[in-house]
Write a protein that holds these residues in place. Structure first.
Motif, PDB file in Angstrom:
ATOM      1  N   ASN A 126       0.844  -1.202   0.000  1.00 13.75           N
ATOM      2  CA  ASN A 126       0.000   0.000   0.000  1.00 13.75           C
ATOM      3  C   ASN A 126       0.876   1.248   0.000  1.00 13.75           C
ATOM      4  N   TYR A 127       1.628   1.406  -1.072  1.00 10.02           N
ATOM      5  CA  TYR A 127       2.573   2.521  -1.161  1.00 10.02           C
ATOM      6  C   TYR A 127       1.906   3.704  -1.858  1.00 10.02           C
ATOM      7  N   PHE A 128       2.269   4.906  -1.422  1.00  6.82           N
ATOM      8  CA  PHE A 128       1.772   6.116  -2.085  1.00  6.82           C
ATOM      9  C   PHE A 128       2.834   7.190  -2.015  1.00  6.82           C
ATOM     10  N   TYR A 129       3.101   7.809  -3.159  1.00 12.69           N
ATOM     11  CA  TYR A 129       3.963   8.987  -3.194  1.00 12.69           C
ATOM     12  C   TYR A 129       3.408   9.927  -4.259  1.00 12.69           C
ATOM     13  N   PRO A 130       3.091  11.175  -3.905  1.00 14.52           N
ATOM     14  CA  PRO A 130       2.511  12.103  -4.892  1.00 14.52           C
ATOM     15  C   PRO A 130       3.494  12.335  -6.038  1.00 14.52           C
ATOM     16  N   ASN A 131       3.033  12.152  -7.261  1.00 12.08           N
ATOM     17  CA  ASN A 131       3.968  12.175  -8.394  1.00 12.08           C
ATOM     18  C   ASN A 131       3.634  13.222  -9.448  1.00 12.08           C
ATOM     19  N   GLY A 132       2.832  14.236  -9.088  1.00 12.46           N
ATOM     20  CA  GLY A 132       2.475  15.258 -10.066  1.00 12.46           C
ATOM     21  C   GLY A 132       3.689  15.950 -10.651  1.00 12.46           C
ATOM     22  N   TYR A 133       4.669  16.280  -9.805  1.00 18.17           N
ATOM     23  CA  TYR A 133       5.900  16.923 -10.276  1.00 18.17           C
ATOM     24  C   TYR A 133       6.654  15.997 -11.226  1.00 18.17           C
ATOM     25  N   HIS A 134       6.789  14.743 -10.848  1.00 19.26           N
ATOM     26  CA  HIS A 134       7.574  13.799 -11.644  1.00 19.26           C
ATOM     27  C   HIS A 134       6.915  13.511 -12.989  1.00 19.26           C
ATOM     28  N   LEU A 135       5.595  13.493 -13.024  1.00 20.28           N
ATOM     29  CA  LEU A 135       4.902  13.241 -14.285  1.00 20.28           C
ATOM     30  C   LEU A 135       5.234  14.307 -15.319  1.00 20.28           C
ATOM     31  N   LEU A 136       5.275  15.564 -14.884  1.00 17.60           N
ATOM     32  CA  LEU A 136       5.542  16.632 -15.843  1.00 17.60           C
ATOM     33  C   LEU A 136       6.994  16.588 -16.326  1.00 17.60           C
ATOM     34  N   VAL A 137       7.941  16.340 -15.422  1.00 17.15           N
ATOM     35  CA  VAL A 137       9.338  16.231 -15.842  1.00 17.15           C
ATOM     36  C   VAL A 137       9.529  15.009 -16.735  1.00 17.15           C
ATOM     37  N   ALA A 138       8.821  13.915 -16.423  1.00 16.70           N
ATOM     38  CA  ALA A 138       8.896  12.723 -17.275  1.00 16.70           C
ATOM     39  C   ALA A 138       8.371  13.022 -18.673  1.00 16.70           C
ATOM     40  N   THR A 139       7.348  13.861 -18.770  1.00 18.39           N
ATOM     41  CA  THR A 139       6.823  14.243 -20.076  1.00 18.39           C
ATOM     42  C   THR A 139       7.866  15.001 -20.875  1.00 18.39           C
ATOM     43  N   VAL A 140       8.606  15.878 -20.203  1.00 21.67           N
ATOM     44  CA  VAL A 140       9.708  16.583 -20.865  1.00 21.67           C
ATOM     45  C   VAL A 140      10.727  15.572 -21.388  1.00 21.67           C
ATOM     46  N   HIS A 141      11.089  14.608 -20.554  1.00 17.58           N
ATOM     47  CA  HIS A 141      12.090  13.612 -20.952  1.00 17.58           C
ATOM     48  C   HIS A 141      11.587  12.749 -22.107  1.00 17.58           C
ATOM     49  N   GLN A 142      10.293  12.463 -22.140  1.00 15.16           N
ATOM     50  CA  GLN A 142       9.747  11.633 -23.217  1.00 15.16           C
ATOM     51  C   GLN A 142       9.867  12.283 -24.586  1.00 15.16           C
ATOM     52  N   PHE A 143       9.994  13.599 -24.628  1.00 16.81           N
ATOM     53  CA  PHE A 143      10.199  14.280 -25.902  1.00 16.81           C
ATOM     54  C   PHE A 143      11.615  14.079 -26.438  1.00 16.81           C
ATOM     55  N   GLY A 144      12.525  13.565 -25.594  1.00 21.81           N
ATOM     56  CA  GLY A 144      13.876  13.293 -26.048  1.00 21.81           C
ATOM     57  C   GLY A 144      14.755  14.511 -26.186  1.00 21.81           C
ATOM     58  N   ALA A 145      14.384  15.602 -25.510  1.00 18.25           N
ATOM     59  CA  ALA A 145      15.166  16.832 -25.635  1.00 18.25           C
ATOM     60  C   ALA A 145      16.366  16.866 -24.703  1.00 18.25           C
ATOM     61  N   GLY A 146      16.473  15.932 -23.771  1.00 20.87           N
ATOM     62  CA  GLY A 146      17.589  15.938 -22.836  1.00 20.87           C
ATOM     63  C   GLY A 146      17.527  14.732 -21.923  1.00 20.87           C
ATOM     64  N   THR A 147      18.540  14.581 -21.088  1.00 16.04           N
ATOM     65  CA  THR A 147      18.577  13.496 -20.126  1.00 16.04           C
ATOM     66  C   THR A 147      17.624  13.787 -18.970  1.00 16.04           C
ATOM     67  N   VAL A 148      17.466  12.806 -18.103  1.00 15.33           N
ATOM     68  CA  VAL A 148      16.639  13.004 -16.911  1.00 15.33           C
ATOM     69  C   VAL A 148      17.202  14.143 -16.065  1.00 15.33           C
ATOM     70  N   VAL A 149      18.506  14.154 -15.891  1.00 18.31           N
ATOM     71  CA  VAL A 149      19.139  15.208 -15.082  1.00 18.31           C
ATOM     72  C   VAL A 149      18.885  16.573 -15.702  1.00 18.31           C
ATOM     73  N   GLN A 150      19.044  16.692 -17.000  1.00 18.74           N
ATOM     74  CA  GLN A 150      18.813  17.970 -17.666  1.00 18.74           C
ATOM     75  C   GLN A 150      17.360  18.408 -17.550  1.00 18.74           C
ATOM     76  N   ALA A 151      16.435  17.454 -17.672  1.00 14.29           N
ATOM     77  CA  ALA A 151      15.013  17.790 -17.551  1.00 14.29           C
ATOM     78  C   ALA A 151      14.679  18.275 -16.143  1.00 14.29           C
ATOM     79  N   LEU A 152      15.240  17.621 -15.125  1.00  5.76           N
ATOM     80  CA  LEU A 152      15.038  18.060 -13.742  1.00  5.76           C
ATOM     81  C   LEU A 152      15.570  19.478 -13.537  1.00  5.76           C
ATOM     82  N   ASN A 153      16.796  19.703 -13.962  1.00  8.86           N
ATOM     83  CA  ASN A 153      17.411  21.007 -13.738  1.00  8.86           C
ATOM     84  C   ASN A 153      16.699  22.114 -14.506  1.00  8.86           C
ATOM     85  N   ALA A 154      16.269  21.823 -15.720  1.00  7.59           N
ATOM     86  CA  ALA A 154      15.571  22.839 -16.508  1.00  7.59           C
ATOM     87  C   ALA A 154      14.238  23.214 -15.876  1.00  7.59           C
ATOM     88  N   MET A 155      13.496  22.215 -15.403  1.00  4.05           N
ATOM     89  CA  MET A 155      12.215  22.510 -14.756  1.00  4.05           C
ATOM     90  C   MET A 155      12.424  23.306 -13.476  1.00  4.05           C
TER      91      MET A 155
END
Length: 656
Positions: free
Chosen positions: A157-186
């Motif tokens: 029964n795990y829960f962690y709010p992921n609204g922030y991560h979903l949006l950064v993941a969407t940035v990463h899915q476009f292939g414009a940068g790495t996960v680290v770059q997407a985090l830092n840019a956001m």
């Protein structure tokens, strides 16, 4: 690449919310400031809903959900909400320039601190946030419960709010940068979002334009928020939620003033956005909201029945749209509480709060002085009395969290993890406009006795003098604070990244690499897509969430040659490789007991090493895997030894 990534991040942050806000009848500053929190509201609604509908998370899910919600709002909108109070074009331009300046400072400071958005954040929570983004982007699993694979893979029964991560993941899915770059840019957009958010709240409360403009600029000056939170932790989702909190409160004020159905609906969506980012921010919003209602009703000397109905509809809408997050938050609230030990005495804790010196010994004097003036002149900001009282309350709670032990302090600060840093950030929400009032008061004293043009010149020169005395709004101090996070170690060094990249070419699909949770190796998931046994640094509160194999191997992996339980646990997890890095998340950490002296284990052979990292491959106790033939190179190839020189490792100065 950095410009493209920043533009993509800003587009995904603002455009869905702008479409929704326009459909609901929002206009002007409230539309612009409300857009990010409405976008997060959509991630909060769609994140849990997509898996239930059999959908993988992707930009199309976000765009499709936005279009449907906007269509529904357009149907129920009716006439537009009440227009904002009129400002002259020059006032709009001055405020817009202030917001742009603050946003530019924020982007510039993080860009240079993170070496063009590419440097890896070195401390505790950044590991979880990076791996969460990679997991969502690769798997398409947008359920908040899905993040258990990172921190507690055996939790039911795990829960962690992921609204922030979903949006950064969407940035990463476009292939414009790495996960680290997407985090830092956001995160680089955070200052601009905060300035825009504060502008909307002050304008909605009919604060003078000059004070609004100065407050927008000051959003980039205080070290306590957001720079401290982008280093302490780092608390990326929480900092994002605090930055968006004023905009959400502005929407609440507008909904109470003009209770149209569509406006109530988007305000409910904004509250879902806060909860989806971080539930403790939504609890803070409730505290501020109670203060707002108390002042409104005491001023009116009555409780308007219409406002009670609006609040009921708002609560019902937020509950309906965010039911998954509400239930998840309630279930998580029953978990183990975290209570920091006493950090300092009361005088020091209070002094750090009053003098804005939480992370540096030197007070921010050129912000303290106008703040004191603003307090003395506060009658000019009486509509914000509720904000000041609530913020002072959070400030006192931060002192309590730092200096006191006891059940009452633990209970009152529990929604904010008993963390003085999180509570101090909420205190600064009122400090910013009060300091702006103090500066404007001084400018008025300089300008008014003089002829109009001369007075304007004198005021402009005073602003330049303030900028000079404050060292450009403390940009160097704040840049230094951010730079602590991106030190090139000790958690993950360049050589460790090289080892992780090599590991990615060895691991087969479905395999898990065993690692030490504390040495930075969990970053391999975000950086290369290779899944480690421990996806996050352990805090000691995981309980049964790790299952039985991981704790067993953490304590006894070095007994692989002779212990059948250890071999069975490794087989059950699908472990074929072990990764060892040299640095630790904090200076107080030590190597896991089971991973000490692995060179003595006959069943492990080194297949790669450099001065900062080592990769072992498992064999049978006789040195061979059943599939290997004597005299031939085992799977994974020969040992690779990097010739890169040993680099000195900096010592972390940031607490976990």
């Amino acid at each position: 690449m950095s410009v493209v990534l920043l533009a993509l991040s800003a587009s995904l942050l603002f455009l869905p919310g702008l479409v929704i806000g326009l459909a609901a009848g929002l206009r002007g500053w409230l539309l612009a400031a409300g857009a990010p929190v409405l976008t997060y509201g959509m991630t909060g609604v769609l994140g849990p809903l997509a898996p239930a509908l059999g959908l993988r998370w992707s930009p199309w899910v976000l765009l499709g959900g936005t279009a449907l919600f906007a269509l529904a709002l357009a149907v129920i909108r009716g006439r537009l909400a009440e227009p904002e109070r009129v400002w002259t074009r020059s006032k709009h331009l001055v405020v817009a320039g202030s917001v742009t300046l603050a946003a530019g400072v924020g982007v510039g400071l993080l860009f240079f601190a993170s070496k063009g958005f590419s440097a890896i954040p070195q401390f505790w929570d950044a590991i979880f946030h990076g791996n969460a983004v990679r997991f969502i982007a690769d798997s398409g699993d947008s359920a908040p419960s899905g993040l258990n694979v990172i921190a507690q893979p055996a939790a039911q029964n795990y829960f962690y709010p992921n609204g922030y991560h979903l949006l950064v993941a969407t940035v990463h899915q476009f292939g414009a940068g790495t996960v680290v770059q997407a985090l830092n840019a956001m995160n680089a957009l955070l200052i601009g979002v905060f300035a825009l958010s504060m502008t909307a709240l002050l304008r909605t409360l009919r604060v003078r334009a000059a004070i609004v403009a100065v407050a927008a600029v000051l959003c980039c000056a205080f070290t306590g928020f957001p720079y401290d939170l982008l280093t302490w932790g780092p608390l990326y989702p929480y900092a994002t939620g605090v930055a968006l909190l004023p905009a959400a409160l502005a929407l609440v004020v507008r909904a109470l003033d003009a209770p149209r159905p569509a406006l109530v609906a988007v305000t409910a969506l904004a509250l879902v956005g806060l909860t989806a980012i971080h539930p403790s921010v939504s609890i803070a919003a409730a505290v501020f909201g109670l203060g707002l209602l108390a002042q409104r009703w005491l001023t009116a000397r009555r409780v308007p029945p219409g406002e009670l109905l609006t609040l009921a509809l708002l609560a019902a809408g937020a509950l309906a749209l965010g039911i998954a997050h509400v239930l998840g938050t309630l279930s998580a609230a029953g978990g183990p509480a975290y209570d920091w030990a006493v950090q300092r005495g009361v005088p020091e804790a209070l002094g750090r709060l009053v003098f804005f010196t939480r992370s540096f010994d030197e007070p921010q004097w050129w912000l303290i002085l106008p703040f004191v003036i603003g307090v003395l002149a506060f009658r000019r900001l009486l509509p914000l009395l509720w904000l000041l009282v609530a913020s002072l309350g959070f400030g006192l709670l931060s002192v309590g969290a730092a200096a006191y032990e006891g059940p009452w302090v633990a209970l009152l600060t529990a929604p904010w993890w008993n963390d003085e840093w999180r509570l101090a950030a909420l205190y600064l929400l009122a400090v910013v406009p009060v300091t702006a009032l103090g500066l404007v008061t001084v400018l008025d004293l300089v300008r008014r006795p003089l002829p109009r043009r001369i007075g304007l010149v004198a005021a402009a020169l005073s602003v330049l003098l303030f900028g000079y005395l404050s060292n450009g709004l403390y940009h160097q101090r704040n840049g230094n604070r951010l730079a602590i996070t991106f030190g090139g170690g000790p958690t993950v060094t360049e050589l460790e990244q090289q080892a992780m990249n090599h590991l990615a070419g060895l691991v087969r699909p479905g395999e898990i690499v065993f690692n030490d949770a504390q040495d930075g190796s969990p970053w391999m998931w975000a950086l290369t897509g290779v899944r480690p046994a421990f996806g996050h640094a352990l805090a000691g509160t995981e309980g049964d969430g790790l299952g039985k194999e991981r704790p067993l191997l953490r304590e006894r992996f070095h007994a692989y040659d002779t212990d059948p339980e250890v071999r069975a646990a490794a087989k059950a997890l699908g472990v074929r490789f072990v990764f060892i890095g040299q640095g630790f998340v904090t200076g107080s950490q030590k190597r896991a007991p089971g991973l000490v002296e692995l060179d003595k284990v006959r069943s492990l052979r080194v297949v790669y090493q450099n001065p900062d990292a080592k990769i072992y491959q498992l064999t049978e106790p006789d040195g061979q895997r059943p599939a290997d033939q004597p005299g031939k190179t085992p799977p994974g190839g020969p040992v690779v030894v990097s010739s890169s020189p040993v680099k000195p490792k900096p010592t972390s100065s940031t607490p976990s």
